[in-house]
Design a protein around this motif. Structure first.
Motif, PDB file in Angstrom:
ATOM      1  N   ASN A  66       0.726  -1.232  -0.051  1.00  0.00           N
ATOM      2  CA  ASN A  66      -0.027   0.123   0.009  1.00  0.00           C
ATOM      3  C   ASN A  66       0.959   1.212   0.081  1.00  0.00           C
ATOM      4  N   LYS A  69       1.788   1.938  -3.438  1.00  0.00           N
ATOM      5  CA  LYS A  69       0.738   2.545  -4.300  1.00  0.00           C
ATOM      6  C   LYS A  69       0.341   3.840  -3.685  1.00  0.00           C
ATOM      7  N   GLY A  70       0.383   4.255  -2.390  1.00  0.00           N
ATOM      8  CA  GLY A  70       0.197   5.529  -1.737  1.00  0.00           C
ATOM      9  C   GLY A  70       0.961   6.729  -2.573  1.00  0.00           C
ATOM     10  N   VAL A  73       0.096   7.549  -6.111  1.00  0.00           N
ATOM     11  CA  VAL A  73      -1.126   8.010  -6.209  1.00  0.00           C
ATOM     12  C   VAL A  73      -1.021   9.618  -5.789  1.00  0.00           C
ATOM     13  N   ILE A  74      -0.294   9.852  -4.746  1.00  0.00           N
ATOM     14  CA  ILE A  74      -0.101  11.195  -4.166  1.00  0.00           C
ATOM     15  C   ILE A  74       0.718  12.005  -4.946  1.00  0.00           C
ATOM     16  N   TYR A 144       7.290   8.735   4.072  1.00  0.00           N
ATOM     17  CA  TYR A 144       8.272   8.303   3.108  1.00  0.00           C
ATOM     18  C   TYR A 144       9.719   8.826   3.260  1.00  0.00           C
TER      19      TYR A 144
END
Lengths: 185, 245
Positions: A66, A69-70, A73-74, A144
């Motif tokens: 996730n 993917k996050g 997407v961000i 991150y």
């Protein structure tokens, strides 16, 4: 698509990129198109996002998790918002108006944090309500752990803008935790 | 602000940073939940061929870029390894070669030859292509003229007799001198002997098949030169004698 998949070599980063594309291309196009309401512009944004993210993929990344993917997407979402603001020539004036209403001197005590640890999702939602980019930039910085420079490159903005947005996002978060906007959750 | 306040602020900052991370995790979770709730709409999205084509080209470009970087990295790595290997190889050859006695002797000879050449050069330079014999005698004569190509080679002395040797690389000239009364034994069998003038005095020229001898004397010393040169050259040598100082 199958044609070029057949020539995949054992290059880890390349396969990560391809896997990212195959797994999330529809979702990314959907996210971009939802903001821009323009399929071709959305395609451009997704392409830009892949160009940017390619430099930050390392061999140990788990494409299916996730967090990965996050991240993409961000990036797509922020690039789309930037593009949308450029198009509408509104940029972030409305967002700044929102931030101006937030006190710079909010007192945040450790007790408040402890009390709302299980409500972080609501806090994140509240941050998004204040500004769509605040939660994103806090996430890139603290989850991150990218540097201001890396965030600036990913989101196509200056380092100064990143620092300003981070300061405002932190302040907004403290404000939410202080209760001023918590009733919206 | 005292130390306690600073510690407290630092602690609050650390806690807030951890909290921002927690908010980040929650934010990612929210994003994915939102996407999941819109899955039906997402499934309807069609990826155009132009998009796939772009991605294929992009991947190809990245692949080439990565290969180039990898190639440059390998070149850099291998070039340093090759350099080290060559250095080791040269060192090994040097050690092996220098440990061979023949090589060492050759090296030594090289330096000795250089040294001898230098010595010879210095000696030859003293007197116009000739040399001054160095003997343990108080007085002796030496020629100041030598035929072309001849240089001093060596000298010997025994009692009142001194023998100088000159050479042109192939033939030699022997110049002998001794006090009057010294006995000289010359092979004159099948030889032609003539009296010749040497300056104001006269001497004897003995010509044989294998050489020529000039013998003469003054009041104190007897002289003899033998070699394989023309008679007039021998006489010129004889006439050029000078006494050492």
């Amino acid at each position: 698509m199958l044609a070029f998949l057949s020539v995949i070599e054992n290059d880890v980063v390349r396969s990560h990129l391809e896997e990212l594309y195959l797994l999330y291309n529809k979702e990314l196009l959907y996210v971009a198109n939802k903001i821009l309401k323009d399929y071709h512009e959305a395609e451009d944004i997704v392409q830009t996002a892949f160009i940017k993210v390619a430099d930050y993929l390392n061999e140990n990344i788990d494409v299916k998790c996730n967090k990965t993917k996050g991240l993409i997407v961000i990036i797509v979402r922020n690039l789309s918002i930037n593009q949308y603001n450029k198009r509408k020539r509104r940029y972030t004036a409305n967002i700044d108006d929102l931030v101006d209403g937030i006190s710079d001197e909010s007192e945040v005590t450790p007790e408040i944090n402890v009390l709302r640890l299980d409500q972080s999702e609501e806090v994140a939602r509240l941050l998004e309500n204040i500004n769509e980019g605040y939660a994103d930039i806090l996430t890139l910085k603290y989850l991150y752990e990218y540097t201001d420079k890396e965030i600036a490159e990913m989101l196509s903005m200056s380092e100064g803008s990143v620092r300003t947005k981070l300061t405002r996002a932190r302040q907004a978060c403290k404000d939410v935790l202080g209760g001023e906007r918590y009733e919206y959750a | 602000m005292n130390m306690r306040d600073e510690d407290l602020n630092s602690g609050v900052d650390s806690m807030m940073n951890a909290y921002y991370k927690l908010v980040g995790e929650a934010h990612v979770k929210n994003i994915l939940e939102d996407l999941e709730s819109e899955k039906d709409e997402i499934d309807k999205v069609k990826i155009s061929k132009s998009m796939d084509d772009w991605f294929e080209k992009f991947i190809h470009t990245k692949e080439k870029e990565k290969q180039r970087k990898k190639w440059l990295k390998q070149i850099k790595l291998y070039s340093s390894r090759v350099a080290v290997f060559i250095l080791v190889l040269i060192s090994m050859f040097a050690v092996v070669t220098m440990s061979v006695e023949a090589f060492r002797v050759r090296i030594l000879n090289y330096f000795m030859e250089k040294s001898e050449s230098y010595t010879e050069f210095r000696v030859d330079e003293v007197v116009d292509g000739q040399s001054t014999p160095q003997l343990d005698m108080d007085q002796y004569y030496y020629p100041t003229y030598l035929p072309a190509g001849y240089t001093y080679d060596s000298a010997q002395s025994a009692g009142n007799v001194a023998i100088f040797r000159y050479s042109n690389g192939e033939d030699v000239l022997i110049f002998t001198q001794g006090s009057n009364g010294s006995a000289y034994h010359m092979d004159t069998e099948d030889a032609e002997m003539n009296e010749v003038p040497i300056g104001a005095i006269s001497g004897y020229l003995i010509v044989k098949n294998d050489g020529i001898i000039l013998f003469w004397n003054d009041d104190n010393t007897d002289f003899m030169i033998n070699g394989n040169i023309k008679p007039n050259e021998l006489i010129k040598i004889a006439e050029s004698l000078e006494k050492n100082k």
